[in-house]
Design a protein around this motif. Structure first.
Motif, mmCIF file in Angstrom:
data_model
loop_
_atom_site.group_PDB
_atom_site.id
_atom_site.type_symbol
_atom_site.label_atom_id
_atom_site.label_comp_id
_atom_site.label_asym_id
_atom_site.label_seq_id
_atom_site.Cartn_x
_atom_site.Cartn_y
_atom_site.Cartn_z
ATOM 1 N N LEU A 147 0.823 -1.204 0.000
ATOM 2 C CA LEU A 147 0.000 0.000 0.000
ATOM 3 C C LEU A 147 0.868 1.269 0.000
ATOM 4 N N ALA A 148 2.115 1.069 0.455
ATOM 5 C CA ALA A 148 3.024 2.216 0.537
ATOM 6 C C ALA A 148 3.348 2.785 -0.850
ATOM 7 N N TYR A 149 3.190 1.998 -1.891
ATOM 8 C CA TYR A 149 3.488 2.470 -3.245
ATOM 9 C C TYR A 149 2.590 3.645 -3.646
ATOM 10 N N LYS A 150 1.409 3.653 -3.038
ATOM 11 C CA LYS A 150 0.396 4.625 -3.458
ATOM 12 C C LYS A 150 0.925 6.063 -3.344
ATOM 13 N N GLU A 151 1.505 6.369 -2.218
ATOM 14 C CA GLU A 151 1.984 7.720 -1.983
ATOM 15 C C GLU A 151 3.200 8.022 -2.874
ATOM 16 N N GLN A 152 4.031 6.996 -3.051
ATOM 17 C CA GLN A 152 5.229 7.199 -3.878
ATOM 18 C C GLN A 152 4.847 7.477 -5.343
ATOM 19 N N ILE A 153 3.818 6.786 -5.774
ATOM 20 C CA ILE A 153 3.357 6.994 -7.170
ATOM 21 C C ILE A 153 2.797 8.409 -7.313
ATOM 22 N N ARG A 154 2.067 8.836 -6.277
ATOM 23 C CA ARG A 154 1.427 10.147 -6.360
ATOM 24 C C ARG A 154 2.469 11.277 -6.500
ATOM 25 N N GLN A 155 3.674 11.013 -6.027
ATOM 26 C CA GLN A 155 4.731 12.038 -6.073
ATOM 27 C C GLN A 155 5.334 12.193 -7.480
ATOM 28 N N ILE A 156 5.061 11.221 -8.338
ATOM 29 C CA ILE A 156 5.678 11.265 -9.673
ATOM 30 C C ILE A 156 5.059 12.400 -10.496
ATOM 31 N N PRO A 157 5.894 13.202 -11.159
ATOM 32 C CA PRO A 157 5.375 14.320 -11.951
ATOM 33 C C PRO A 157 4.394 13.842 -13.019
ATOM 34 N N GLY A 158 3.307 14.570 -13.157
ATOM 35 C CA GLY A 158 2.289 14.231 -14.166
ATOM 36 C C GLY A 158 1.148 13.426 -13.583
#
Lengths: 229, 407
Positions: free
Chosen positions: B90-101
């Motif tokens: 579930l931790a991936y969710k926040e990391q993905i949200r940080q990606i530009p675009g």
């Protein structure tokens, strides 16, 4: 003598089947004048039907010269021959050859479909033709609902409905009883006598001779009688 | 001396063509119906084979059909690189949200429960309830129902087709029996939605939070996602996001595979690749065999009428006209079969409730214009191919020879 409609000049017809050669007509010559009623008689295989086919342009001679209505059918293309037959030739078969899915009216109408005649005019002509052969009350009957004699009378109506100059009949009484045969021959005689149609009738029925103005006999591809030249 | 007065009225070309058609239409029709039983069987045979062909074409189309809305172009799916069956942290969710675009990310999980009976199959997802209708903005739902869905932890929404299929009403409580989860989902139906993409209307969605809570309670794991739905800010950002997400987790214990929603959906149909080939091959053989039999029958019909061709030619019909008439007959039969098969498929699949009939495995079969055109063109080709050669032979045969075919 009237103008010659058919001029047969030393006509030959040879059929080749594999290595066999059958000489159906062997240098035959004759003339048929406009308004003639000629009966061509002879035993089976004598070449009379072959001659009729050549005159109608549904087969071609292998030798000699044949002119019909001032043209040489052998020199015409298939499509020219088709149009020429539609305009000038009425053909009656021994086995009637009506189209079984069409009524007597529709069978008689078949040659007229090739003309530019309006539907009403076509109907008038078909009714007239059927009346002339005494079948106006059988117009809506299918061939299977007619007797042999009636079928042949429909076939005759089909042959003359387009008003051809020449009527050709190949053993038209061959499949009929004596009474029907007499009726059919009488129709040909009337068409010749009253409407001036030139009739060439192939038969081995001796009764035909009584109706025809002239009778010629063929045997083994040659005329037994001398042609009138 | 003439029996009749000859008249050749002049008319316009169009009138002549019309009159030509009218003159010979009756002859063609009567000849077509000459042997009614054979004609009916031929039409039925052709109709059945073309029905199968159109069905096959439609099934293949549906297998490859994807969401058709504009909104779906902005959605990406991130799943485990090994298999969709492997879960992601579930931790991936926040990391993905940080990606530009990336505009937003939604957690999603396939549930796959049984509703009453195994035959009642339908798609079930557990998603972030507060994001569902933002991500799937093409789904239409009553605002009050949407609010109720977002508020209640055990609430669920479903497409209108599911409501219709099971006779559900808002407020109904349903149980989805867990299959690969060791628990059941006890849900309350609070809303129904429509979608321009009809298969979406056979989907049920409930709260991811509720699913995660049950996972934590019953399994030795927690905070996992089946996959993530990413909403991109623009179309241009889509390829960059996919590359960035997968690059970010490449060396982790759970590497990802990110692709557009369309590509993600196609992976399911590509899994059926061999099945598709198998079904396609069997159907093609069946269709081709029926077509051969039909073609042979039509060819036989013409051969039987060689003598009739000769009679028509004796009456003055040209070979070309007779050939056209024979071709018209064959084409009439073939096109009738085509109409029966193609029209039958179109009518059947647009009126029958396939979802009900197949237990939810097939939501719809949309017969495509290309499928119908293929069927009709094939009918015309069969009619022409089956009749052209025997008709040509019959027409070319010398009259004297053809007449000997008379009994």
């Amino acid at each position: 003598m009237n103008k010659a409609l058919i001029e047969v000049d030393h006509v030959e017809k040879v059929f080749r089947r594999d290595s066999n050669e059958v000489r159906a007509l062997d240098g035959i010559s004759l003339e048929v004048a406009e308004g003639d009623f000629l009966a061509l008689m002879g035993p089976s295989g004598s070449g009379k039907s072959t001659l009729l086919n050549l005159v109608a342009g549904i087969d071609r001679p292998t030798g000699g010269r044949l002119r019909v209505l001032d043209v040489e059918p052998a020199r015409m293309s298939e499509s020219q021959l088709a149009r020429w037959r539609n305009e000038h030739i009425g053909f009656v078969f021994q086995t009637f050859n009506l189209i079984p899915v069409l009524t007597a009216f529709e069978n008689v109408e078949l040659p007229l479909l090739l003309t530019r005649l309006a539907r009403a005019e076509r109907q008038r002509r078909v009714q007239t033709a059927l009346r002339l052969v005494g079948l106006e009350d059988r117009a809506e009957h299918y061939p299977r609902q007619l007797s042999g004699g009636e079928e042949q009378r429909v076939a005759i109506a089909r042959a003359f409905v387009a008003d051809p100059t020449l009527l050709l009949a190949d053993e038209p009484t061959g499949d009929l009883d004596a009474h029907s045969a007499e009726e059919v021959l009488e129709i040909f005689a009337r068409l010749n006598r009253e409407l001036g149609k030139t009739v060439l009738l192939v038969t081995h029925d001796a009764r035909a001779a009584r109706h025809a103005g002239r009778v010629l006999h063929l045997d083994k591809g040659v005329l037994v009688d001398q042609p009138e030249k | 001396m003439g029996l009749f007065e000859i008249r050749n009225p002049k008319s316009a070309i169009r009138n002549q063509l019309y009159s030509l058609f009218m003159k010979f239409a009756g002859l063609v029709l009567k000849s077509t119906l000459r042997n009614k039983r054979r004609t009916i069987l031929t039409v039925l045979g052709l109709g059945a084979s073309l029905f199968l062909l159109v069905t096959l074409h439609t099934v293949l189309y549906e297998l490859q059909a994807t969401t058709i809305t504009a909104e779906s172009d902005l959605r990406l799916i991130t799943r485990h690189a090994v298999s969709i069956a492997n879960w992601l942290p579930l931790a991936y969710k926040e990391q993905i949200r940080q990606i530009p675009g990336v505009k937003d990310v939604m957690t999603s999980h396939w549930f796959g429960g049984i509703y009453i009976d195994e035959r009642n199959f339908f798609a079930q997802f557990a998603d972030d309830a507060d994001k569902l209708f933002k991500f799937y903005s093409e789904w239409r739902i009553d605002p009050a129902q949407r609010e109720a869905f977002e508020r209640e932890r055990t609430a669920a929404v479903a497409g209108v087709r599911l409501f219709k299929r099971f006779g559900w009403k808002i407020g109904d409580r349903i149980t989805l029996k867990g299959t690969f989860f060791p628990f059941d989902a006890e849900l309350k139906l609070v809303g129904s939605f429509t979608s321009p993409n009809l298969p979406d209307e056979a989907v049920l969605v409930f709260h991811y939070d509720y699913l995660n809570e049950m996972i934590v309670k019953t399994m030795r794991t927690r905070d996992v996602a089946g996959f993530y739905v990413i909403q991109a800010e623009s179309l241009q950002a889509v390829p960059r996001i996919a590359q960035a997400v997968d690059g970010k987790f490449r060396n982790s214990t759970a590497p990802t595979k990110t692709e557009t929603e369309k590509a993600f959906q196609l992976t399911f149909s590509s899994m059926l690749g061999n099945v598709k080939l198998f079904i396609g091959a069997i159907s093609a053989v069946v269709v081709f065999t029926i077509l051969l039999v039909t073609a042979a029958t039509m060819a036989m019909t013409i051969r039987e009428r060689t003598a009739e061709v000769a009679i028509l030619k004796t009456l003055g019909y040209t070979s070309g006209l007779v050939f056209t008439l024979l071709l018209a007959e064959a084409l009439s039969i073939a096109m009738l079969g085509g109409l029966l098969g193609c029209g039958g498929a179109k009518l059947l699949y647009s009126t029958v409730d396939l979802q009900q009939l197949t237990g939810g495995w097939i939501i719809q079969l949309r017969v495509q214009p290309e499928g119908l055109a293929l069927g009709m063109v094939l009918a015309a080709v069969i009619g022409t191919a089956a009749s052209a050669v025997p008709a040509f032979r019959a027409c070319r045969m010398p009259i004297a020879e053809a007449l000997r075919h008379v009994g």
